[in-house]
Design an enzyme around this catalytic site. Structure first.
Site, PDB file in Angstrom:
ATOM      1  N   GLY A 122      68.171 -49.759 -13.675  1.00  0.00           N
ATOM      2  CA  GLY A 122      67.392 -48.981 -12.725  1.00  0.00           C
ATOM      3  C   GLY A 122      67.436 -49.617 -11.349  1.00  0.00           C
ATOM      4  O   GLY A 122      67.702 -50.810 -11.202  1.00  0.00           O
ATOM      5  N   GLY A 158      68.244 -50.035 -17.597  1.00  0.00           N
ATOM      6  CA  GLY A 158      68.081 -48.585 -17.630  1.00  0.00           C
ATOM      7  C   GLY A 158      69.312 -47.854 -18.125  1.00  0.00           C
ATOM      8  O   GLY A 158      69.203 -46.749 -18.663  1.00  0.00           O
ATOM      9  N   GLU A 178      66.192 -58.459 -18.236  1.00  0.00           N
ATOM     10  CA  GLU A 178      64.926 -58.324 -17.504  1.00  0.00           C
ATOM     11  C   GLU A 178      64.080 -59.586 -17.451  1.00  0.00           C
ATOM     12  O   GLU A 178      63.351 -59.796 -16.472  1.00  0.00           O
ATOM     13  CB  GLU A 178      64.106 -57.174 -18.105  1.00  0.00           C
ATOM     14  CG  GLU A 178      64.644 -55.786 -17.815  1.00  0.00           C
ATOM     15  CD  GLU A 178      65.743 -55.361 -18.776  1.00  0.00           C
ATOM     16  OE1 GLU A 178      66.228 -54.221 -18.646  1.00  0.00           O
ATOM     17  OE2 GLU A 178      66.123 -56.160 -19.654  1.00  0.00           O
ATOM     18  N   ASP A 189      62.639 -52.975 -21.287  1.00  0.00           N
ATOM     19  CA  ASP A 189      61.813 -51.776 -21.440  1.00  0.00           C
ATOM     20  C   ASP A 189      62.697 -50.608 -21.873  1.00  0.00           C
ATOM     21  O   ASP A 189      63.510 -50.775 -22.760  1.00  0.00           O
ATOM     22  CB  ASP A 189      61.052 -51.485 -20.134  1.00  0.00           C
ATOM     23  CG  ASP A 189      61.985 -51.337 -18.939  1.00  0.00           C
ATOM     24  OD1 ASP A 189      63.117 -51.846 -18.981  1.00  0.00           O
ATOM     25  OD2 ASP A 189      61.576 -50.698 -17.950  1.00  0.00           O
TER      26      ASP A 189
END
Length: 383
Positions: A73, A122, A145, A153
């Protein structure tokens, strides 16, 4: 019916090739390694919902333009919003992204993702939840991350917890990079195809006129190869991975790895120790709790919990490691983040539990996932 942008333009972040019953969706930010912007996520969500309701669409093919499928992302924009006091803009980004992940995980039609290149963060969320994940000799996968002060996530507590043994803890905590053969071996990928075969495979897939997954699988099987797992892969020593990463706490995991390393230094064990020692202590602890809870939850529950967690990260009331990690890794690139708290023993259970609680904020609500009438279609859901 035609969807999206069909012309090849550097200004179009999503391109669509309409082949009657097959829609090919192309992530088109090659200079940014196809990092997902809010605009891209919004358009992907719109497209996937439209395709699901269009009886003429039998298959959705997703790939990236350039040397990456998707490197994650666009978190740099999210951090900029935080610095300007607009953490809720970041929350909107993750909200839409997690809804997209959920739509993909419960999709009624086959999704084929061609992961020919970099797949991180992402990018994993936009592909691993789908039924078919094709990797090549060029594929590089990671969930990095914890080195950024965030945590894996996009439903990672669901799909990583379903990997064999405690391999998911290893991948998520250390941010280690996996190649195509390793992704196939552990179940993150469903097929391995050499990149030179992709044009022929795509051409045949674009002629599909029924949405039968078995038929699609037969087509892909014509082009698959059986790759060789590299000798130094941690997956070859899953018994050691399980021994270390099944420990109850991050401190115990690190201690177990150091004991193993004392007997045979070097290789993946040393690399794992180094990664754990340089990652955000807070990120490590909240992800370990997250993946352990994820083992007992469905994909929707995982995404709802992760949304609470990410909102707490964005607010920065316990730790501002996300902003600091992005500064050190993405902005200044000094690769020397100053974590706070700076040690694992300073991150208490109460601090960790805070990330799993409801956010006390004006106009804040839990993630609301769309009602779905079907069971998860993803192969991961069957593991």
């Amino acid at each position: 019916m035609a969807y999206g942008k069909t012309a090849s333009s550097e200004f179009d972040q999503i391109l669509v090739q309409d082949k009657q019953s097959v829609q090919t969706v192309i992530l088109n930010r090659p200079k940014q390694l196809n990092a997902l912007s809010y605009q891209m996520i919004s358009q992907l969500l719109e497209l996937f919902q439209a395709y699901e309701n269009d009886s003429s669409v039998k298959l959705v093919l997703l790939k990236g333009n350039g040397r990456a499928f998707c490197a994650g992302g666009d978190v740099a924009t999210v951090v900029r919003d935080i610095s300007e006091g607009n953490w809720k803009l970041g929350a909107n980004f993750f909200e839409k992204e997690f809804i997209l992940n959920y739509i993909m995980a419960t999709y009624r039609k086959p999704q084929v993702s061609i992961l020919n290149g970099i797949v991180m963060g992402g990018g994993a969320g936009a592909s691993i939840h789908g039924r078919f994940r094709i990797v090549t000799e060029n594929t590089v996968f990671a969930m990095p991350e914890t080195a950024l002060g965030l945590f894996p996530d996009v439903g990672a507590s669901y799909f990583l917890s379903r990997l064999p043994g405690f391999f998911g803890e290893y991948v998520g905590l250390t941010g280690t990079r996996l190649d195509g053969p390793e992704m196939l071996a552990c179940g993150l990928a469903t097929h391995f195809v050499h990149s030179k075969q992709l044009p022929l495979l795509e051409k045949e897939l674009c002629e599909v006129n029924i949405d039968d997954p078995l038929n699609i699988c037969k087509i892909i099987d014509k082009y698959v190869e059986v790759p060789i797992l590299k000798e130094k892969s941690a997956y070859r020593e899953l018994h050691i991975v399980d021994k270390c990463f099944s420990c109850r706490t991050v401190e115990d995991i690190l201690s177990s790895l150091e004991n193993e390393n004392a007997e045979r230094s070097g290789g993946w064990i040393s690399a794992a120790i180094e990664s754990l020692k340089t990652a955000s202590p807070t990120s490590l602890k909240i992800f370990l709790k997250s993946i352990r809870e994820g083992r007992l939850q469905g994909v929707g529950q995982c995404l709802m919990r992760e949304y609470r967690m990410v909102c707490h990260v964005l607010r920065g009331q316990v730790s501002r490691d996300f902003s600091e990690g992005c500064r050190a890794i993405l902005v200044d690139k000094d690769k020397n983040p100053k974590w706070s708290p700076c040690r694992l023993d300073l991150v208490t259970d109460d601090m960790v539990d805070h990330y799993f609680s409801r956010v006390n904020g004006e106009e804040w609500t839990d993630l609301k996932l769309p009602a779905r009438s079907n069971l998860p279609a993803s192969a991961m859901a069957k593991l």
